[in-house]
Design a protein around this motif. Structure first.
Motif, PDB file in Angstrom:
ATOM      1  N   ILE A 236       0.867  -1.177   0.000  1.00 39.08           N
ATOM      2  CA  ILE A 236       0.000   0.000   0.000  1.00 39.08           C
ATOM      3  C   ILE A 236       0.902   1.226   0.000  1.00 39.08           C
ATOM      4  CG2 ILE A 236      -1.794   1.240   1.256  1.00 39.08           C
ATOM      5  CD1 ILE A 236      -2.391  -1.464   2.670  1.00 39.08           C
ATOM      6  N   THR A 237       0.617   2.186  -0.859  1.00 36.44           N
ATOM      7  CA  THR A 237       1.471   3.374  -0.910  1.00 36.44           C
ATOM      8  C   THR A 237       0.667   4.627  -1.219  1.00 36.44           C
ATOM      9  OG1 THR A 237       3.470   4.347  -1.887  1.00 36.44           O
ATOM     10  CG2 THR A 237       2.041   3.056  -3.355  1.00 36.44           C
ATOM     11  N   SER A 238       1.174   5.737  -0.725  1.00 32.32           N
ATOM     12  CA  SER A 238       0.592   7.043  -1.041  1.00 32.32           C
ATOM     13  C   SER A 238       1.356   7.708  -2.180  1.00 32.32           C
ATOM     14  CB  SER A 238       0.643   7.951   0.199  1.00 32.32           C
ATOM     15  OG  SER A 238       1.989   8.104   0.634  1.00 32.32           O
ATOM     16  N   ALA A 239       2.490   7.127  -2.573  1.00 34.90           N
ATOM     17  CA  ALA A 239       3.380   7.749  -3.551  1.00 34.90           C
ATOM     18  C   ALA A 239       3.124   7.213  -4.960  1.00 34.90           C
ATOM     19  CB  ALA A 239       4.831   7.510  -3.158  1.00 34.90           C
ATOM     20  N   LEU A 240       2.844   8.090  -5.885  1.00 29.98           N
ATOM     21  CA  LEU A 240       2.594   7.681  -7.261  1.00 29.98           C
ATOM     22  C   LEU A 240       3.834   7.067  -7.892  1.00 29.98           C
ATOM     23  CD1 LEU A 240       0.618  10.825  -8.533  1.00 29.98           C
ATOM     24  CD2 LEU A 240      -0.292   8.744  -7.526  1.00 29.98           C
ATOM     25  N   ASN A 241       5.014   7.643  -7.623  1.00 28.05           N
ATOM     26  CA  ASN A 241       6.247   7.112  -8.227  1.00 28.05           C
ATOM     27  C   ASN A 241       6.592   5.728  -7.676  1.00 28.05           C
ATOM     28  OD1 ASN A 241       6.960   8.114  -5.699  1.00 28.05           O
ATOM     29  ND2 ASN A 241       8.387   9.657  -6.486  1.00 28.05           N
ATOM     30  N   VAL A 242       6.275   5.475  -6.418  1.00 29.90           N
ATOM     31  CA  VAL A 242       6.494   4.153  -5.838  1.00 29.90           C
ATOM     32  C   VAL A 242       5.557   3.134  -6.482  1.00 29.90           C
ATOM     33  CG1 VAL A 242       6.239   2.760  -3.728  1.00 29.90           C
ATOM     34  CG2 VAL A 242       7.408   4.974  -3.631  1.00 29.90           C
ATOM     35  N   ALA A 243       4.291   3.509  -6.646  1.00 34.98           N
ATOM     36  CA  ALA A 243       3.302   2.608  -7.253  1.00 34.98           C
ATOM     37  C   ALA A 243       3.703   2.240  -8.678  1.00 34.98           C
ATOM     38  CB  ALA A 243       1.926   3.265  -7.253  1.00 34.98           C
ATOM     39  N   LEU A 244       4.165   3.212  -9.444  1.00 35.44           N
ATOM     40  CA  LEU A 244       4.580   2.951 -10.828  1.00 35.44           C
ATOM     41  C   LEU A 244       5.825   2.069 -10.877  1.00 35.44           C
ATOM     42  CD1 LEU A 244       4.007   6.493 -12.389  1.00 35.44           C
ATOM     43  CD2 LEU A 244       2.715   4.407 -12.868  1.00 35.44           C
ATOM     44  N   GLU A 245       6.723   2.257  -9.939  1.00 36.35           N
ATOM     45  CA  GLU A 245       7.943   1.452  -9.880  1.00 36.35           C
ATOM     46  C   GLU A 245       7.629  -0.008  -9.607  1.00 36.35           C
ATOM     47  OE1 GLU A 245      11.879   0.480 -10.086  1.00 36.35           O
ATOM     48  OE2 GLU A 245      11.122   2.532 -10.406  1.00 36.35           O
ATOM     49  N   LEU A 246       6.641  -0.266  -8.752  1.00 34.28           N
ATOM     50  CA  LEU A 246       6.344  -1.635  -8.321  1.00 34.28           C
ATOM     51  C   LEU A 246       5.271  -2.325  -9.157  1.00 34.28           C
ATOM     52  CD1 LEU A 246       6.393  -1.032  -4.462  1.00 34.28           C
ATOM     53  CD2 LEU A 246       8.202  -2.018  -5.870  1.00 34.28           C
ATOM     54  N   ASN A 247       4.517  -1.564  -9.903  1.00 35.59           N
ATOM     55  CA  ASN A 247       3.408  -2.133 -10.671  1.00 35.59           C
ATOM     56  C   ASN A 247       3.876  -3.075 -11.780  1.00 35.59           C
ATOM     57  OD1 ASN A 247       0.509  -2.203 -11.165  1.00 35.59           O
ATOM     58  ND2 ASN A 247       0.985  -1.169 -13.095  1.00 35.59           N
ATOM     59  N   ARG A 248       5.169  -3.033 -12.126  1.00 40.62           N
ATOM     60  CA  ARG A 248       5.686  -3.881 -13.209  1.00 40.62           C
ATOM     61  C   ARG A 248       5.895  -5.328 -12.764  1.00 40.62           C
ATOM     62  NH1 ARG A 248      11.684  -3.318 -13.059  1.00 40.62           N
ATOM     63  NH2 ARG A 248      12.199  -2.052 -11.236  1.00 40.62           N
ATOM     64  N   TYR A 249       5.787  -5.597 -11.458  1.00 42.83           N
ATOM     65  CA  TYR A 249       5.986  -6.956 -10.954  1.00 42.83           C
ATOM     66  C   TYR A 249       4.634  -7.664 -10.790  1.00 42.83           C
ATOM     67  CZ  TYR A 249      10.741  -5.442  -9.764  1.00 42.83           C
ATOM     68  OH  TYR A 249      12.014  -4.975  -9.811  1.00 42.83           O
ATOM     69  N   HIS A 250       4.503  -8.837 -11.377  1.00 43.33           N
ATOM     70  CA  HIS A 250       3.262  -9.600 -11.257  1.00 43.33           C
ATOM     71  C   HIS A 250       3.052 -10.123  -9.839  1.00 43.33           C
ATOM     72  CE1 HIS A 250       2.494  -9.429 -15.522  1.00 43.33           C
ATOM     73  NE2 HIS A 250       3.682  -9.957 -15.801  1.00 43.33           N
ATOM     74  N   GLU A 251       4.154 -10.305  -9.092  1.00 43.16           N
ATOM     75  CA  GLU A 251       4.050 -10.851  -7.739  1.00 43.16           C
ATOM     76  C   GLU A 251       3.548  -9.820  -6.732  1.00 43.16           C
ATOM     77  OE1 GLU A 251       6.735 -10.745  -9.596  1.00 43.16           O
ATOM     78  OE2 GLU A 251       7.862 -12.631  -9.587  1.00 43.16           O
ATOM     79  N   ILE A 252       3.582  -8.546  -7.112  1.00 39.48           N
ATOM     80  CA  ILE A 252       3.216  -7.483  -6.180  1.00 39.48           C
ATOM     81  C   ILE A 252       1.832  -6.933  -6.505  1.00 39.48           C
ATOM     82  CG2 ILE A 252       3.814  -5.218  -5.242  1.00 39.48           C
ATOM     83  CD1 ILE A 252       6.706  -5.754  -5.905  1.00 39.48           C
ATOM     84  N   GLU A 253       0.970  -6.957  -5.498  1.00 35.81           N
ATOM     85  CA  GLU A 253      -0.332  -6.302  -5.628  1.00 35.81           C
ATOM     86  C   GLU A 253      -0.213  -4.924  -4.990  1.00 35.81           C
ATOM     87  OE1 GLU A 253      -5.058  -6.979  -4.534  1.00 35.81           O
ATOM     88  OE2 GLU A 253      -3.601  -8.589  -4.214  1.00 35.81           O
ATOM     89  N   VAL A 254      -0.369  -3.902  -5.802  1.00 37.33           N
ATOM     90  CA  VAL A 254      -0.187  -2.526  -5.334  1.00 37.33           C
ATOM     91  C   VAL A 254      -1.538  -1.874  -5.075  1.00 37.33           C
ATOM     92  CG1 VAL A 254       0.772  -0.243  -5.844  1.00 37.33           C
ATOM     93  CG2 VAL A 254       1.971  -2.306  -6.623  1.00 37.33           C
ATOM     94  N   VAL A 255      -1.695  -1.320  -3.890  1.00 36.84           N
ATOM     95  CA  VAL A 255      -2.880  -0.532  -3.562  1.00 36.84           C
ATOM     96  C   VAL A 255      -2.452   0.930  -3.504  1.00 36.84           C
ATOM     97  CG1 VAL A 255      -4.681  -0.053  -1.863  1.00 36.84           C
ATOM     98  CG2 VAL A 255      -3.915  -2.408  -2.239  1.00 36.84           C
ATOM     99  N   GLN A 256      -2.915   1.710  -4.471  1.00 38.83           N
ATOM    100  CA  GLN A 256      -2.606   3.140  -4.503  1.00 38.83           C
ATOM    101  C   GLN A 256      -3.670   3.906  -3.733  1.00 38.83           C
ATOM    102  OE1 GLN A 256      -0.094   5.367  -6.133  1.00 38.83           O
ATOM    103  NE2 GLN A 256      -1.193   6.554  -4.580  1.00 38.83           N
TER     104      GLN A 256
END
Length: 254
Positions: free
Chosen positions: A121-141
């Motif tokens: 879970i992140t509040s940072a847009l740049n962090v979410a974009l960095e991690l969204n490329r991994y299939h193993e990671i579910e990102v909650v923006q």
């Protein structure tokens, strides 16, 4: 009893040795009153030799100003990279973690190499974009008003979402760490969101390069007693490390 010149020499010597001096300690060491020490600190500040803070004085200006995220990224880049790399080693498959905003936590995101499923879970847009490329990671923006300076969101919408989560770790970036005042940031809205993040996490890990110590931002996040671990660089003073460890905080130096 030593004269004023000798007192000033002693105070500055202690200050450059530790990075911070405390009025109560100086009173005991110099056997003078608090009024005398405060007058000494005022005179030394007038000569631009120190900055007074609540209960003492520091070498650096304790008040920090907000800067755009692209400017912050250029400051202490190597230290932030090393801190981020060390912090990434604390993340394990199956973890559900919160990553706040800031350039040091962005360095963490760049070092995350998932070896299994992760919920982030992140509040940072740049962090979410960095991690969204991994299939193993579910990102909650988190949602809310975007702060241009930090490329992150803050506000009641983001805070409301956090009420539905319980996470193992929070990785938190800050603008200032003051022993007496606690963790701070330059934004009140971000400070309040960070408070909700702390409430939603079992462990709070602060990522901060050594320049953040002795500094204060406008908005207080929390007292240091709420922090479990701080990861920083070799620029931190031994005196500061001891103060933090005496509070029960684990200090990791990289």
């Amino acid at each position: 009893m030593i004269n004023i010149a000798e007192r000033h020499k002693f105070i500055l010597s202690r200050l450059y040795e530790k990075g911070y001096v405390n009025v109560v300690e100086l009173c005991k060491e110099l056997d003078v009153s608090g009024v005398t020490i405060r007058k000494d600190l005022k005179l030394l500040e007038d000569k631009s030799l120190l900055y007074r803070s609540h209960g003492g004085a520091t070498v650096q200006n304790p008040y920090t100003n907000d800067k755009p995220v692209n400017e912050k990224e250029k400051i202490r880049r190597e230290e932030k990279n090393n801190i981020g790399k060390t912090a990434a080693s604390l993340i394990f498959p199956g973890d559900a973690i919160i990553i706040a905003s800031g350039t040091t936590v962005l360095a963490l995101a760049k070092h995350i190499q998932p070896r299994g499923p992760l919920m982030i879970i992140t509040s940072a847009l740049n962090v979410a974009l960095e991690l969204n490329r991994y299939h193993e990671i579910e990102v909650v923006q988190l949602g809310g008003v975007i702060r241009n300076n930090s490329s992150s969101v803050a506000g009641p919408y983001a805070e409301k979402i956090l009420e539905d989560f319980s996470c193992s770790k929070l990785f938190l970036g800050v603008d200032g760490i003051d022993v007496e005042f606690g963790l701070t940031t330059t934004s009140i809205a971000e400070a309040h969101l960070n408070q909700q993040m702390i409430a939603a996490a079992q462990k709070t890990i602060v990522l901060a390069d050594s320049s953040k110590f002795g500094k204060r931002g406008f908005g207080r996040i929390c007292r240091l007693e709420e922090v479990d671990q701080i990861i920083t660089d070799k620029g931190i003073s031994e005196h500061m490390v001891k103060l933090l460890e005496d509070m029960g905080i684990e200090v990791v130096i990289v």
